[in-house]
Design an enzyme around this catalytic site. Structure first.
Site, PDB file in Angstrom:
ATOM      1  N   HIS A 195       1.740   6.935   8.711  1.00  0.00           N
ATOM      2  CA  HIS A 195       2.661   7.713   7.868  1.00  0.00           C
ATOM      3  C   HIS A 195       2.223   9.176   7.764  1.00  0.00           C
ATOM      4  CE1 HIS A 195       5.858   5.310   6.259  1.00  0.00           C
ATOM      5  NE2 HIS A 195       5.095   4.432   5.620  1.00  0.00           N
ATOM      6  N   ALA A 240       0.848  -1.190   0.000  1.00  0.00           N
ATOM      7  CA  ALA A 240       0.000   0.000   0.000  1.00  0.00           C
ATOM      8  C   ALA A 240       0.880   1.234   0.000  1.00  0.00           C
ATOM      9  CB  ALA A 240      -0.899   0.013   1.236  1.00  0.00           C
ATOM     10  N   MET A 241       0.236   2.399  -0.174  1.00  0.00           N
ATOM     11  CA  MET A 241       1.002   3.639  -0.291  1.00  0.00           C
ATOM     12  C   MET A 241       0.290   4.780   0.422  1.00  0.00           C
ATOM     13  SD  MET A 241       3.673   5.096  -1.386  1.00  0.00           S
ATOM     14  CE  MET A 241       3.934   6.794  -0.955  1.00  0.00           C
ATOM     15  N   HIS A 256      -0.415   1.192   9.416  1.00  0.00           N
ATOM     16  CA  HIS A 256       0.891   1.655   8.922  1.00  0.00           C
ATOM     17  C   HIS A 256       0.735   2.867   8.005  1.00  0.00           C
ATOM     18  CE1 HIS A 256       5.112   0.995   7.568  1.00  0.00           C
ATOM     19  NE2 HIS A 256       4.640   1.538   6.445  1.00  0.00           N
ATOM     20  N   GLU A 257      -0.122   2.737   7.009  1.00  0.00           N
ATOM     21  CA  GLU A 257      -0.275   3.845   6.049  1.00  0.00           C
ATOM     22  C   GLU A 257      -0.847   5.066   6.743  1.00  0.00           C
ATOM     23  OE1 GLU A 257       1.322   3.217   3.492  1.00  0.00           O
ATOM     24  OE2 GLU A 257       1.300   1.033   3.690  1.00  0.00           O
TER      25      GLU A 257
HETATM   26  N1  0A1 Z   1       5.775   3.625   1.398  1.00  0.00           N
HETATM   27  C1  0A1 Z   1       4.996   2.439   1.245  1.00  0.00           C
HETATM   28  C2  0A1 Z   1       5.640   1.364   0.479  1.00  0.00           C
HETATM   29  C3  0A1 Z   1       5.789   1.529  -0.976  1.00  0.00           C
HETATM   30  C4  0A1 Z   1       7.041   1.784  -1.496  1.00  0.00           C
HETATM   31  C5  0A1 Z   1       7.244   1.829  -2.850  1.00  0.00           C
HETATM   32  C6  0A1 Z   1       6.165   1.636  -3.660  1.00  0.00           C
HETATM   33  O1  0A1 Z   1       6.349   1.637  -5.003  1.00  0.00           O
HETATM   34  C7  0A1 Z   1       7.619   1.636  -5.481  1.00  0.00           C
HETATM   35  C8  0A1 Z   1       4.913   1.394  -3.164  1.00  0.00           C
HETATM   36  C9  0A1 Z   1       4.728   1.351  -1.801  1.00  0.00           C
HETATM   37  C10 0A1 Z   1       4.797   1.816   2.600  1.00  0.00           C
HETATM   38  O2  0A1 Z   1       5.714   1.780   3.399  1.00  0.00           O
HETATM   39  O3  0A1 Z   1       3.718   1.323   2.863  1.00  0.00           O
HETATM   40 ZN    ZN Z   2       5.707   2.528   5.101  1.00  0.00          ZN
END
Ligand code: 0A1
Ligand code: ZN
Length: 854
Positions: free
Chosen positions: A298, A259-260, A294-295
């Site tokens: 953030h 996820a993002m 988690h998301e």
């Molecule tokens: N930041 C997100 C993880 C994530 C990283 C890279 C991505 O595409 C390249 C997609 C998601 C997390 O920590 O959930």
């Molecule tokens: Zn993360």
């Protein structure tokens, strides 16, 4: 890695080369005219020279873009364009940049930037995907406010922040919080929402939505509850409130990761948000809850305070993983969460730290940042935060975090800034602690003891083996939580945290009337490998008496590892001491059922391969497989009287609930079923399969049937029942591979690639088959190399389609030097075949190079 490392890659970038951006961005206006093959993106960006930069070179990242026109302060201009970006002559004063580009979301199978998934548009910009959307300084230390207009003939048009206006076929959004481009998001599709709301502690009402495809609307309720729980928890535990009027989550089927955390518009792999009792297992529910948390977390640790550059990735990821693990411990069982986290850490991060891909939690160089979303950055990064908290104490940790949020809100910062708030709060010097961020490799902690005149002494030594580019290691600060038991099993010293800072150090406990039994590294207080010369009687004693549940299970695990080691290397028989100790725990009604299930589980074959290699043996996958089978069979036979009783006693009545309580009963009953199936020809498993009304029960039974050769009908029935549900069919693919005998694993995976529902473009489906193959230790490492060949064939096919997923999955080969010469030669040949593939992506090329060289 240092600059002396042999990787010949001129594209490598170094932390030490960081320079601030030449221009900062005040505001961004984007207009999207959506069209599957020819989306136009019109940007209007206000740049100002950065007073903190000496450079006035104007460079904008841009990849896979067709530039239609560009203008500076309204004057058309002709920038110099390459396949990495553009440069242009600009005024030495604030100016407005305008550009129009064309992109092709339909053909974007890499799933980075703007792409399409089942007719819906969505974006993935972390880490460097925004440069596939428009020309921009695509680096996290450039933060700006975004205003977005979306034009398209789809009913739902979403972006970050708050909606400001909309009409037929268009919508406008404004995000008031300055953010880096990697947090940009856009979604457009025929979507339905599951709405709700949350009122923050200061009384602000926030609208919440989970957006899904029409058929998935009945799978949103659990995710929504998890979101509200997370919002409340972050207020209660960290004092952090949400900061917009709207929070949207969108589920997409095609997604490279879990996820993002895009600001106000989190995008989820549908497998990490959609759940119903019929389609998701208890484990899925728990994972979904953790990822939603988690998301959401953030929003403060990542979005409001972000990373200065990608070397600092652990700043947001280590801390946010730590926060989500605290959350899960609070809403479920602390002991069970800790044990499962450490199992995962050892299986994935220790393996990484012990091979060619080892890198510091904060790497100091990389070629492709996508390759550093690793267990080391995430999970070891979280362990480092946990150690910091243990060293400074809970109150100081909270004060340090308050200061972090106050001092750095709205900034893009570094690990130095992070540690400085702890130094300023506590007066401690964290110079040595910094080595946890800069040194790769898992420290080995050896311990010996003596007892004289009522004084018990523990003598520790620490040593970290060399890793690629780092031959010599300095001693680290290791918090070692220790308790002492007397020979009756009573605790005579409750947990204290010893702070080891030197290569060798001793700690005394005075005034003891008899020699105590130590319980060392309670709660796994540091991510190290503990080497302790303990006999198995003592391990069984600790397994029965330790007041620290983590170490109680750990002693059982260490005992099992030792028993298995002797079975593998000396042909020993299963040790009755272990079987008895296990029986005691299994039947101890005072213990949490989920905890008992964890004690019942055996070390994985991967864990055993690591252990053998670490002890100087060459792991033989066939012998490891055979020993684990013999031991599990012996356990089943030893427990044959208890199993039917345990199975029956832990059946959960009434409507399904994914809460930890009922889930714990199910996991214990299903662990018993797994053993029982070895004794009753799967009679009970078949009955459970036939009666199952939730996915946990159904899949546990199906696994037994498949593994013991009774699964043909159930496998077909399962497919017929679930063929309309992509997420369940992913399970169907994975299970068939996981539950094979080693000589059938490759053939099964191969056959599944020919199934009409196999789709290599969908990362979940590809991972279902090939992730299962790679994790089937004995099946993947078949002596004739067929497992290696099949995986390499498919990685070569996948690379041009989706380099990021290819590069992640090639890690299946990372431990190739652990095995015998024949297997090494076979794996090397496949790695070289991948390396020599024409037009290999940069992502995969970096990984294969590091794996071969390291
Ligand atoms: N930041 C997100 C993880 C994530 C990283 C890279 C991505 O595409 C390249 C997609 C998601 C997390 O920590 O959930
Ligand atoms: Zn993360």
């Amino acid at each position: 890695m240092t600059k002396g490392h042999p990787m010949p890659d001129s594209q490598k970038i170094y932390l030490s080369d960081y320079t601030p951006p030449a221009y900062l961005v005040e505001s961004v206006h984007l207009t999207f005219k959506l069209s599957p093959n020819a989306t136009r993106v019109i940007s209007k960006i206000r740049f100002v020279p950065n007073p903190d930069s000496a450079s006035r070179d104007f460079f904008l990242h841009g990849e896979h873009l067709t530039l239609i026109r560009a203008a500076i302060d309204g004057q058309e201009c002709s920038p110099a364009v390459t396949d990495k970006g553009l440069t242009a002559q600009v005024p030495d004063a604030p100016f407005t940049w305008e550009a129009e580009v064309e992109i092709n979301p339909q053909d974007n199978t890499a799933l980075e930037g703007l792409y399409m998934s089942n007719g819906m548009y969505c974006t993935q910009c972390e880490a460097e995907g925004f440069r596939r959307i428009t020309y921009y300084p695509d680096r996290p230390d450039v933060m700006a406010t975004f205003t977005v207009r979306i034009e398209g003939d789809l009913p739902v048009l979403l972006s970050n922040g708050n909606p400001t206006d909309s009409g037929d076929g268009w919508a406008e959004w404004h995000d008031p919080w300055p953010k880096p481009s990697y947090l940009f998001a856009l979604v457009a599709g025929d979507l339905r929402n599951h709405p709700d709301s949350f009122t923050t502690k200061s009384g602000r009402k926030v609208d919440l939505n989970i957006w899904v495809r029409p058929g998935d609307i009945d799978k949103c309720a659990f995710g929504m509850e998890a979101l509200k729980k997370s919002m409340k928890w972050d207020e209660d535990v960290y004092g952090r409130e949400y900061d917009l009027d709207l929070f949207n989550i969108v589920a997409v089927d095609d997604f490279n990761m879990g996820a993002m955390e895009n600001k106000g518009l989190n995008i989820f792999n549908s497998s990490c948000v959609l759940a119903s009792p019929e389609t998701a297992t208890d484990a899925n529910f728990e994972r979904i809850e953790a990822i939603i948390a988690h998301e959401y977390f953030h929003n403060w640790t990542g979005n409001r305070i972000t990373c200065r550059d990608w070397f600092q990735l652990c700043l947001k990821e280590g801390l946010t993983v730590y926060r989500d693990s605290q959350f899960t411990s609070d809403v479920r069982s602390r002991a069970v969460k800790r044990i499962s986290d450490v199992d995962g850490l050892r299986a994935v991060q220790f393996r990484e730290d012990n091979g060619p891909l080892a890198h510091p939690v904060r790497p100091d160089s990389f070629v492709e940042i996508n390759n550093f979303y690793t267990a080391t950055v995430y999970e070891k990064g979280a362990e480092v935060v946990g150690m910091l908290k243990r060293l400074v104490g809970d109150d100081a940790y909270r004060r340090a975090l308050d200061l972090y949020f106050k001092r750095h809100d709205g900034q893009a910062v570094t690990i130095e800034d992070w540690l400085k708030v702890f130094e300023d709060t506590t007066g401690r010097d964290l110079g040595q602690f910094m080595r946890w961020y800069s040194q790769a490799g898992t420290p080995r902690l050896t311990v010996a003891d003596d007892f004289k005149d009522g004084t018990y002494t523990l003598h520790f030594k620490q040593h970290t083996p060399p890793t690629p580019g780092q031959d010599v290691k300095q001693p680290q600060v290791i918090p070692i939580a220790v308790g002492l038991l007397n020979p009756n099993g009573d605790e005579v010293q409750e947990t204290v945290v010893l702070e080891m800072t030197k290569p060798e150090q001793s700690f005394e406990f005075k005034g003891l009337s008899s020699r105590p039994v130590p319980s060392i590294l309670r709660e796994f207080s540091a991510p190290v490998i503990l080497e302790q010369d303990v006999d198995n009687k003592t391990r069984a004693f600790l397994m029965a008496h330790d007041s620290d549940p983590f170490n109680r299970r750990e002693s059982g695990n260490a005992l099992a590892r030792d028993v298995l080691r002797r079975m593998i290397t000396d042909g020993a028989a299963p040790d009755p001491l272990y079987l008895e100790a296990k029986a005691k725990i299994l039947t101890d009604k005072a213990l949490d059922p989920a905890f008992r299930a964890l004690v019942l589980s055996q070390p994985t074959q991967e864990e055993l391969a690591q252990m053998l290699f670490d002890a100087g043996h060459t792991p033989d996958p066939d012998a490891i497989f055979k020993a684990t089978q013999t031991l599990v069979q012996a356990s089943a036979e030893r427990l044959h009287q208890d199993l039917p009783r345990i199975y029956a006693a832990h059946q959960v009545k009434g409507p399904y609930s994914p809460d930890a309580g009922p889930a714990g009963h199910r996991v214990l009953a299903n662990s018993a079923l797994w053993l029982l199936s070895r004794l009753d020809d799967c009679k009970q498993a078949q009955a459970q399969y036939d009666a199952a009304d939730n996915m946990t029960q159904q899949i546990s039974a199906l696994g037994c049937l498949q593994y013991f050769g009774h699964g043909t009908d159930a496998t077909q029935a399962f497919y017929d029942q679930w063929r309309h549900d992509r997420l369940v069919i992913d399970k169907w693919f994975a299970m068939q591979v996981s539950n094979t005998r080693p000589d059938q694993t490759v053939a099964t995976a191969q056959a599944l690639t020919e199934h009409a529902d196999f789709d290599m473009k969908n990362p979940n489906r590809f991972r279902a088959v090939f992730g299962a193959l790679a994790w089937h230790h004995a099946g993947f490492h078949r002596a004739d190399g067929a497992g290696y060949r099949l995986l390499a064939d498919w990685l070569i096919k996948l690379d041009p389609v989706n380099p990021q997923t290819t590069a992640r999955m090639i890690t299946a080969f990372q431990s190739w030097r652990r095995y015998d010469e024949e297997r090494q030669a076979l794996m090397r040949a496949e790695l070289e075949r991948i390396r020599d593939t024409p037009d290999l992506s940069g992502d995969t090329a970096e990984m294969v190079g590091r794996i071969l060289e390291g």
